[in-house]
Design an enzyme around this catalytic site. Sequence first.
Site, PDB file in Angstrom:
ATOM      1  CE  LYS A   8     -94.905  90.644   7.938  1.00  0.00           C
ATOM      2  NZ  LYS A   8     -94.440  89.961   6.712  1.00  0.00           N
ATOM      3  CE  LYS A  13    -101.816  93.371   0.472  1.00  0.00           C
ATOM      4  NZ  LYS A  13    -101.946  93.516  -1.012  1.00  0.00           N
ATOM      5  CE  LYS A  39     -95.271  93.474  -4.431  1.00  0.00           C
ATOM      6  NZ  LYS A  39     -96.050  94.090  -3.353  1.00  0.00           N
ATOM      7  CG  ASP A 126     -95.830  95.300   4.984  1.00  0.00           C
ATOM      8  OD1 ASP A 126     -95.218  94.462   5.644  1.00  0.00           O
ATOM      9  OD2 ASP A 126     -96.393  95.036   3.911  1.00  0.00           O
TER      10      ASP A 126
END
Length: 294
Positions: A8, A13, A39, A126
């Site tokens: 998530k 992570k 990102k 996610d």
Amino acid sequence: MKVAIYGKGGIGKSTTSCNISVALARRGKRVLQIGCDPKHDSTFTLTGFLIPTIIDTLQLKDYHYEDVWPEDIICGGYGGVDCVEAGGPPAGAGCGGYVVGETVKLLKESNAFYEYDVISFDVLGDVVCGGFAAPLNHADYCVVITDNGFDASFAANRIAASVREKARTHPLRLAGLVGNRTSKRDLINKYVEACPVPVLEVLPLIEDIRVSRVKGKTSFEMAETQPTLDQACQFYLNIADQLLSQPEGVVPREMPDRELFSLLSDFYSDRVCRNKINGSKDIQFAISTDFTMI
């Protein structure tokens, strides 16, 4: 060996992925970490800056693959770990899975894909749609980063479902869960009891690991001047050793959202009841103490 690391967003992570990559390199393996998040900040703690993405490089070369060389897309990071950022399409346009596919294609055409002992895909987890599940097509193992919380457990279960589906057509297994930034593991244990999955490691809440992301350094690099972090590094070395042992892994059983929601609701209801009981005992103790003082 190829490992897809999912979790998530905001759970640590990428920080965990970078530390595992360094741990694998410390075990003498040549490691490539591929960031699979629009990102493009997966490898930040390895390099200390945001490296150019595959998509950026292809655009500069007018999508002439023959003009792209490994040094154009691979950046050296801390501990000898090589880094690649796939990047992503503009918001609301394109597919993340296409970008991952183009990244693998480009690395294969330059033969770079075959020069590593371990390739790690760091993937946003996610929403595991077909696009973000694409790295599982190339992986031998999946590792899920979670914590002792409600949302992370739901994300972990969705990722496990993707592994189960991909395992029908690919030699893919779930190596296990890594609990991150958690002082307790009771909810993790509850999930594992209902859906048997190996737990590779549970990392305690260590503030220096959290802030390492802001500093652009792995725990291993910070440990060079902060020996107190040696113990934290050992957690990642333990995960690396388990992966290098080539575990059998599992194909997770199906746990529908309704079943998981019921399990989590029961867990939190029991916790609230326990807290109320403990709270009432504290009140009784306080009352009796005040009475004695009178």
